[in-house]
Enzyme design. Structure first.
Site, PDB file in Angstrom:
ATOM      1  N   ARG A  45     -48.345   4.580 -14.530  1.00 12.10           N
ATOM      2  CA  ARG A  45     -48.889   3.363 -14.451  1.00 12.10           C
ATOM      3  C   ARG A  45     -48.363   2.239 -15.135  1.00 12.10           C
ATOM      4  O   ARG A  45     -47.174   2.435 -15.828  1.00 12.10           O
ATOM      5  CB  ARG A  45     -50.223   3.384 -15.345  1.00 12.10           C
ATOM      6  CG  ARG A  45     -50.362   3.909 -16.637  1.00 12.10           C
ATOM      7  CD  ARG A  45     -51.120   3.161 -17.561  1.00 12.10           C
ATOM      8  NE  ARG A  45     -51.169   1.885 -17.930  1.00 12.10           N
ATOM      9  CZ  ARG A  45     -50.153   1.285 -18.511  1.00 12.10           C
ATOM     10  NH1 ARG A  45     -49.235   2.368 -19.382  1.00 12.10           N
ATOM     11  NH2 ARG A  45     -49.956   0.165 -18.700  1.00 12.10           N
ATOM     12  N   GLY A  46     -48.606   0.772 -14.939  1.00 10.70           N
ATOM     13  CA  GLY A  46     -47.776  -0.089 -15.430  1.00 10.70           C
ATOM     14  C   GLY A  46     -46.832  -0.459 -14.473  1.00 10.70           C
ATOM     15  O   GLY A  46     -46.043   0.202 -13.530  1.00 10.70           O
ATOM     16  N   ALA A  47     -46.545  -1.780 -14.205  1.00  9.59           N
ATOM     17  CA  ALA A  47     -45.889  -2.352 -12.657  1.00  9.59           C
ATOM     18  C   ALA A  47     -44.429  -1.460 -12.624  1.00  9.59           C
ATOM     19  O   ALA A  47     -44.292  -1.023 -11.762  1.00  9.59           O
ATOM     20  CB  ALA A  47     -45.953  -3.660 -12.711  1.00  9.59           C
ATOM     21  N   ARG A  81     -51.665   2.178  -4.815  1.00  7.44           N
ATOM     22  CA  ARG A  81     -52.519   1.005  -5.640  1.00  7.44           C
ATOM     23  C   ARG A  81     -51.898  -0.335  -5.203  1.00  7.44           C
ATOM     24  O   ARG A  81     -50.502  -0.513  -4.905  1.00  7.44           O
ATOM     25  CB  ARG A  81     -52.242   1.073  -7.073  1.00  7.44           C
ATOM     26  CG  ARG A  81     -52.763   2.421  -7.656  1.00  7.44           C
ATOM     27  CD  ARG A  81     -52.623   2.346  -9.125  1.00  7.44           C
ATOM     28  NE  ARG A  81     -53.369   1.630 -10.291  1.00  7.44           N
ATOM     29  CZ  ARG A  81     -53.488   0.966 -11.285  1.00  7.44           C
ATOM     30  NH1 ARG A  81     -52.373   1.349 -12.123  1.00  7.44           N
ATOM     31  NH2 ARG A  81     -54.249   0.287 -11.842  1.00  7.44           N
ATOM     32  N   GLN A 185     -56.196   1.465 -22.121  1.00  5.62           N
ATOM     33  CA  GLN A 185     -54.720   1.549 -22.327  1.00  5.62           C
ATOM     34  C   GLN A 185     -54.264   1.043 -23.752  1.00  5.62           C
ATOM     35  O   GLN A 185     -53.227   1.355 -24.387  1.00  5.62           O
ATOM     36  CB  GLN A 185     -53.933   0.616 -21.082  1.00  5.62           C
ATOM     37  CG  GLN A 185     -54.141   1.474 -19.763  1.00  5.62           C
ATOM     38  CD  GLN A 185     -55.287   0.947 -19.158  1.00  5.62           C
ATOM     39  OE1 GLN A 185     -56.353   0.597 -19.570  1.00  5.62           O
ATOM     40  NE2 GLN A 185     -55.063   0.942 -17.712  1.00  5.62           N
ATOM     41  N   ASP A 226     -48.754  -7.745 -13.370  1.00  5.23           N
ATOM     42  CA  ASP A 226     -48.540  -6.790 -12.217  1.00  5.23           C
ATOM     43  C   ASP A 226     -48.153  -7.451 -11.035  1.00  5.23           C
ATOM     44  O   ASP A 226     -47.479  -6.823  -9.894  1.00  5.23           O
ATOM     45  CB  ASP A 226     -50.131  -6.179 -11.880  1.00  5.23           C
ATOM     46  CG  ASP A 226     -50.155  -5.277 -13.076  1.00  5.23           C
ATOM     47  OD1 ASP A 226     -50.637  -5.550 -14.139  1.00  5.23           O
ATOM     48  OD2 ASP A 226     -50.026  -4.040 -13.000  1.00  5.23           O
ATOM     49  N   ASN A 236     -52.736  -9.690 -13.964  1.00  3.51           N
ATOM     50  CA  ASN A 236     -52.519  -8.609 -15.106  1.00  3.51           C
ATOM     51  C   ASN A 236     -53.813  -8.075 -15.219  1.00  3.51           C
ATOM     52  O   ASN A 236     -54.930  -8.341 -14.659  1.00  3.51           O
ATOM     53  CB  ASN A 236     -51.941  -9.255 -16.123  1.00  3.51           C
ATOM     54  CG  ASN A 236     -51.445  -8.206 -17.247  1.00  3.51           C
ATOM     55  OD1 ASN A 236     -50.489  -7.331 -17.049  1.00  3.51           O
ATOM     56  ND2 ASN A 236     -51.716  -8.404 -18.580  1.00  3.51           N
ATOM     57  N   LYS A 237     -54.037  -6.908 -16.168  1.00  2.00           N
ATOM     58  CA  LYS A 237     -55.058  -6.078 -16.483  1.00  2.00           C
ATOM     59  C   LYS A 237     -56.279  -7.197 -16.763  1.00  2.00           C
ATOM     60  O   LYS A 237     -56.137  -8.114 -17.380  1.00  2.00           O
ATOM     61  CB  LYS A 237     -54.806  -5.369 -17.406  1.00  2.00           C
ATOM     62  CG  LYS A 237     -56.071  -4.289 -18.118  1.00  2.00           C
ATOM     63  CD  LYS A 237     -56.651  -3.392 -17.200  1.00  2.00           C
ATOM     64  CE  LYS A 237     -55.406  -2.628 -16.562  1.00  2.00           C
ATOM     65  NZ  LYS A 237     -55.899  -1.746 -15.172  1.00  2.00           N
TER      66      LYS A 237
HETATM   67  O1  MRU Z   1     -53.781  -0.270 -14.784  1.00  2.00           O
HETATM   68  P1  MRU Z   1     -52.471  -0.659 -15.279  1.00  2.00           P
HETATM   69  O2  MRU Z   1     -52.381   0.371 -16.596  1.00  2.00           O
HETATM   70  O3  MRU Z   1     -51.512   0.023 -14.439  1.00  2.00           O
HETATM   71  O4  MRU Z   1     -52.359  -1.759 -15.618  1.00  2.00           O
HETATM   72  C1  MRU Z   1     -51.035  -2.292 -16.393  1.00  2.00           C
HETATM   73  C2  MRU Z   1     -50.915  -3.546 -16.688  1.00  2.00           C
HETATM   74  O5  MRU Z   1     -52.002  -4.523 -16.363  1.00  2.00           O
HETATM   75  C3  MRU Z   1     -49.742  -3.916 -17.212  1.00  2.00           C
HETATM   76  O6  MRU Z   1     -49.849  -5.099 -18.179  1.00  2.00           O
HETATM   77  C4  MRU Z   1     -48.736  -4.492 -16.202  1.00  2.00           C
HETATM   78  O7  MRU Z   1     -48.553  -3.697 -15.365  1.00  2.00           O
HETATM   79  C5  MRU Z   1     -47.361  -4.957 -17.115  1.00  2.00           C
HETATM   80  S1  MRU Z   1     -46.616  -3.315 -17.545  1.00  2.00           S
HETATM   81  C6  MRU Z   1     -45.051  -3.716 -17.954  1.00  2.00           C
END
Ligand code: MRU
Length: 319
Positions: A45-47, A81, A185, A226, A236-237
């Site tokens: 996970r994470g962009a 996703r 997270q 993201d 973002n989240k």
């Molecule tokens: O659902 P996730 O855990 O993939 O969401 C992640 C985030 O929102 C992060 O802040 C984003 O991807 C940046 S990671 C460097």
């Protein structure tokens, strides 16, 4: 220290299983089906890490499916996703090398991963310098949301890359980390990374974040992204937007730290960003009464006018 978030090992994709953290365990992915499942469940996970997963996924497919099926397999990975643009960027980069054969596809994926290491460092240094400029030289009290650290990237992280770069020069007093409901997270991953770095931190429930800012307990907010639209709106989240509102009200900087690859020129503004809607069960858990319904948007959009600066590996952008 956590094991690498993602690596290519003997023709398979080795993943740190982020659903199990803080328990450390890895899992090995050998097929596109397994990878799509891992992406959907947030094993990876994470962009930026999703970008690497997308690229390595195409490398995996290039070795296992017929050439004429590769584009469809790549599309399946990219669609796992919808919100983080890096997933499709990674898939596209690897697929562009397909005419030169599976080895070339793998090489393209590995280059993308190496670039993320450099990019995280650049984002971290640039963000740390900007925070010093905006807030002064005293050790800072920072606020972050979700996890934009090493677990979300190949390199050291974006928002947590900024924290690390500042911490290396004694520039961090503490970090407030939101738990980040519903998948936690912040509590399960960011707290582990901050602990490993030796950064003092406080976990707070998501609902506490804005009032912690209002009470003057934070000097700046720094988060990842993201997808960043062409006008500077930031997805973002879920739970990022309330922090931006609170930061604007309190008059403190709200920084977005992300690789340039998270900026999507094809998306004009935040309204055009698809927000992933996840299983209501993640919200309801076992505590809500039987028969309750839930909404579970995984991301929100912070409008550009609430963003003090977007710091990438290439520039400081004040949208
Ligand atoms: O659902 P996730 O855990 O993939 O969401 C992640 C985030 O929102 C992060 O802040 C984003 O991807 C940046 S990671 C460097």
């Amino acid at each position: 220290m956590l094991p690498p978030t993602i690596a290519w090992v003997d023709g398979r994709i080795e993943l740190l299983d982020q659903t199990a953290l803080p328990r450390v365990t890895t899992t090995s992915v050998a097929t596109v089906d397994q990878l799509v499942d891992a992406i959907r469940r947030l094993v990876v996970r994470g962009a930026p890490a999703l970008g690497a997963a997308g690229a390595l996924g195409v490398a995996l497919a290039a070795r296992t499916v017929a050439a004429e099926e590769l584009a469809a397999e790549a599309a399946r990975i990219a669609a796992a996703r919808p919100t983080a643009v890096n997933l499709e960027v990674g898939v596209r980069r690897a697929l562009a090398a397909a005419d030169d054969g599976p080895q070339a596809v793998l090489a393209a994926a590995l280059v993308l991963m190496a670039e993320d290491v450099d990019s995280c460092r650049a984002v971290g240094d640039r963000g740390a310098a900007l925070l010093r400029e905006l807030c002064g030289p005293a050790p800072l009290r920072l606020h972050t949301h979700c996890n934009a650290g090493a677990a979300a990237c190949v390199g050291i992280g974006t928002a947590l890359g900024v924290v690390r770069a500042l911490h290396e020069v004694g520039g961090v007093r503490y970090v407030v980390a939101d738990e980040t409901r519903p998948l936690l997270q912040g509590a399960r991953i960011t707290a582990v990374e901050l602990g490993a770095m030796g950064v003092e931190h406080r976990l707070v429930v998501d609902g506490a974040g804005p009032s912690i800012i209002a009470r003057g307990l934070v000097d700046a907010v720094v988060v990842g992204a993201d997808r960043i639209a062409a006008n500077g709106d930031v997805a973002n989240k879920i739970g990022t937007y309330p922090l931006a509102l609170a930061a604007a009200r309190a008059g403190i900087p709200f920084l977005v730290a992300a690789p340039e690859t998270t900026v999507d020129p094809a998306t004009p503004d935040g309204a055009a960003i698809e927000i992933e809607e996840r299983d209501p069960g993640e919200v309801l858990g076992t505590t809500a009464p039987h028969g309750s319904a839930a909404w579970n948007p995984a991301f929100d959009v912070t409008p550009a006018d609430l963003v003090t600066a977007i710091v990438t590996d290439a520039r400081t952008w004040r949208p």
